[in-house]
Scaffold this motif. Structure first.
Motif, PDB file in Angstrom:
ATOM      1  N   ALA A   1       9.762   0.466  -5.006  1.00 54.25           N
ATOM      2  CA  ALA A   1       9.085   0.646  -3.718  1.00 54.25           C
ATOM      3  C   ALA A   1       7.639   0.174  -3.800  1.00 54.25           C
ATOM      4  CB  ALA A   1       9.146   2.103  -3.284  1.00 54.25           C
ATOM      5  N   GLU A   2       6.998   0.439  -4.921  1.00 53.81           N
ATOM      6  CA  GLU A   2       5.610  -0.017  -5.105  1.00 53.81           C
ATOM      7  C   GLU A   2       5.546  -1.546  -5.090  1.00 53.81           C
ATOM      8  OE1 GLU A   2       2.057   0.127  -8.429  1.00 53.81           O
ATOM      9  OE2 GLU A   2       3.589   1.700  -8.462  1.00 53.81           O
ATOM     10  N   PHE A   3       6.511  -2.179  -5.766  1.00 49.37           N
ATOM     11  CA  PHE A   3       6.578  -3.642  -5.755  1.00 49.37           C
ATOM     12  C   PHE A   3       6.792  -4.158  -4.338  1.00 49.37           C
ATOM     13  CE2 PHE A   3       9.207  -7.453  -5.653  1.00 49.37           C
ATOM     14  CZ  PHE A   3       8.379  -8.352  -6.315  1.00 49.37           C
ATOM     15  N   ALA A   4       7.725  -3.548  -3.611  1.00 47.27           N
ATOM     16  CA  ALA A   4       8.000  -3.971  -2.234  1.00 47.27           C
ATOM     17  C   ALA A   4       6.764  -3.796  -1.361  1.00 47.27           C
ATOM     18  CB  ALA A   4       9.174  -3.174  -1.656  1.00 47.27           C
ATOM     19  N   HIS A   5       6.073  -2.676  -1.546  1.00 49.36           N
ATOM     20  CA  HIS A   5       4.877  -2.419  -0.760  1.00 49.36           C
ATOM     21  C   HIS A   5       3.804  -3.475  -1.044  1.00 49.36           C
ATOM     22  CE1 HIS A   5       2.076  -0.062   1.616  1.00 49.36           C
ATOM     23  NE2 HIS A   5       1.179  -0.353   0.687  1.00 49.36           N
ATOM     24  N   LYS A   6       3.544  -3.745  -2.328  1.00 52.34           N
ATOM     25  CA  LYS A   6       2.523  -4.734  -2.696  1.00 52.34           C
ATOM     26  C   LYS A   6       2.900  -6.133  -2.220  1.00 52.34           C
ATOM     27  CE  LYS A   6       0.645  -2.467  -6.778  1.00 52.34           C
ATOM     28  NZ  LYS A   6       0.510  -2.531  -8.242  1.00 52.34           N
ATOM     29  N   THR A   7       4.189  -6.434  -2.226  1.00 47.76           N
ATOM     30  CA  THR A   7       4.651  -7.767  -1.872  1.00 47.76           C
ATOM     31  C   THR A   7       4.707  -7.995  -0.368  1.00 47.76           C
ATOM     32  OG1 THR A   7       5.966  -7.829  -3.900  1.00 47.76           O
ATOM     33  CG2 THR A   7       6.525  -9.432  -2.196  1.00 47.76           C
TER      34      THR A   7
ATOM     35  N   ARG B   1      17.904   8.585   1.111  1.00 46.47           N
ATOM     36  CA  ARG B   1      19.190   8.013   0.705  1.00 46.47           C
ATOM     37  C   ARG B   1      19.018   6.777  -0.169  1.00 46.47           C
ATOM     38  NH1 ARG B   1      21.917   8.105   6.562  1.00 46.47           N
ATOM     39  NH2 ARG B   1      21.252  10.178   7.084  1.00 46.47           N
ATOM     40  N   CYS B   2      17.902   6.691  -0.862  1.00 42.59           N
ATOM     41  CA  CYS B   2      17.594   5.528  -1.697  1.00 42.59           C
ATOM     42  C   CYS B   2      17.574   4.252  -0.869  1.00 42.59           C
ATOM     43  CB  CYS B   2      18.581   5.389  -2.856  1.00 42.59           C
ATOM     44  SG  CYS B   2      18.531   6.764  -3.999  1.00 42.59           S
ATOM     45  N   MET B   3      17.183   4.375   0.383  1.00 40.86           N
ATOM     46  CA  MET B   3      17.083   3.227   1.276  1.00 40.86           C
ATOM     47  C   MET B   3      15.610   2.902   1.471  1.00 40.86           C
ATOM     48  SD  MET B   3      19.343   2.002   3.948  1.00 40.86           S
ATOM     49  CE  MET B   3      19.100   0.902   5.294  1.00 40.86           C
ATOM     50  N   LEU B   4      15.281   1.640   1.406  1.00 34.22           N
ATOM     51  CA  LEU B   4      13.905   1.219   1.583  1.00 34.22           C
ATOM     52  C   LEU B   4      13.488   1.470   3.030  1.00 34.22           C
ATOM     53  CD1 LEU B   4      11.921  -0.070  -0.395  1.00 34.22           C
ATOM     54  CD2 LEU B   4      12.513  -2.286   0.564  1.00 34.22           C
ATOM     55  N   GLU B   5      12.436   2.222   3.225  1.00 37.33           N
ATOM     56  CA  GLU B   5      11.936   2.558   4.553  1.00 37.33           C
ATOM     57  C   GLU B   5      10.632   1.812   4.810  1.00 37.33           C
ATOM     58  OE1 GLU B   5      13.567   4.410   6.705  1.00 37.33           O
ATOM     59  OE2 GLU B   5      15.117   5.016   5.289  1.00 37.33           O
ATOM     60  N   VAL B   6      10.440   1.386   6.044  1.00 35.86           N
ATOM     61  CA  VAL B   6       9.213   0.706   6.446  1.00 35.86           C
ATOM     62  C   VAL B   6       8.683   1.439   7.672  1.00 35.86           C
ATOM     63  CG1 VAL B   6       8.192  -1.477   7.196  1.00 35.86           C
ATOM     64  CG2 VAL B   6      10.122  -1.490   5.593  1.00 35.86           C
ATOM     65  N   THR B   7       7.457   1.943   7.573  1.00 32.54           N
ATOM     66  CA  THR B   7       6.870   2.696   8.678  1.00 32.54           C
ATOM     67  C   THR B   7       5.470   2.186   8.978  1.00 32.54           C
ATOM     68  OG1 THR B   7       5.947   4.393   7.223  1.00 32.54           O
ATOM     69  CG2 THR B   7       8.178   4.783   8.063  1.00 32.54           C
ATOM     70  N   GLU B   8       4.964   2.606  10.098  1.00 33.26           N
ATOM     71  CA  GLU B   8       3.593   2.324  10.533  1.00 33.26           C
ATOM     72  C   GLU B   8       3.290   0.832  10.627  1.00 33.26           C
ATOM     73  OE1 GLU B   8       0.585   4.827   8.741  1.00 33.26           O
ATOM     74  OE2 GLU B   8       2.086   6.359   8.319  1.00 33.26           O
ATOM     75  N   LEU B   9       4.269   0.073  11.121  1.00 30.68           N
ATOM     76  CA  LEU B   9       4.035  -1.348  11.351  1.00 30.68           C
ATOM     77  C   LEU B   9       3.006  -1.524  12.461  1.00 30.68           C
ATOM     78  CD1 LEU B   9       7.718  -2.567  11.316  1.00 30.68           C
ATOM     79  CD2 LEU B   9       5.949  -3.328   9.736  1.00 30.68           C
ATOM     80  N   PRO B  10       2.106  -2.490  12.325  1.00 30.39           N
ATOM     81  CA  PRO B  10       1.145  -2.725  13.394  1.00 30.39           C
ATOM     82  C   PRO B  10       1.836  -3.335  14.607  1.00 30.39           C
ATOM     83  CG  PRO B  10       0.876  -4.357  11.663  1.00 30.39           C
ATOM     84  CD  PRO B  10       1.893  -3.361  11.172  1.00 30.39           C
TER      85      PRO B  10
END
Length: 99
Positions: free
Chosen positions: A64-70, A9-18
């Protein structure tokens, strides 16, 4: 390792948090703080996406790549509950910049 991407849904997802470390009470509180920080990150990216009318998959992938790197390094390295508790009033962008 944390993964950050745009979902269906074009929503930023965050998975596999430690997992966080600390006492049971600290971990529970810190997980809430970290979840709030993730939601702040999502809101900022959703605002940017909406304001710039970004719906193209290539642009979303770059975002998403920017968010991931940041932000992924922040989630991957800051695993002590105490860190999230001590920084609970600090903006997530400020925390990410401090790495």
């Amino acid at each position: 390792m944390t993964k950050i991407f745009f979902g269906d849904r074009c929503m930023l997802e965050v998975t596999e948090l430690p997992s966080l470390t600390g006492t049971e009470k600290q971990v529970a509180w810190a997980e809430d703080i970290r979840a709030f920080a993730i939601n702040e990150m999502r809101r900022a990216f959703d605002h940017m996406r909406t304001a710039k009318n970004i719906n193209d998959s290539a642009d979303l992938d770059r975002g998403a790549e920017f968010a991931h790197k940041t932000f992924a390094p922040l989630f991957d390295t800051k695993t002590e509950a105490k860190y999230w508790i001590d920084n609970r009033n600090t903006d997530i962008r400020t925390l990410a910049k401090s790495l």
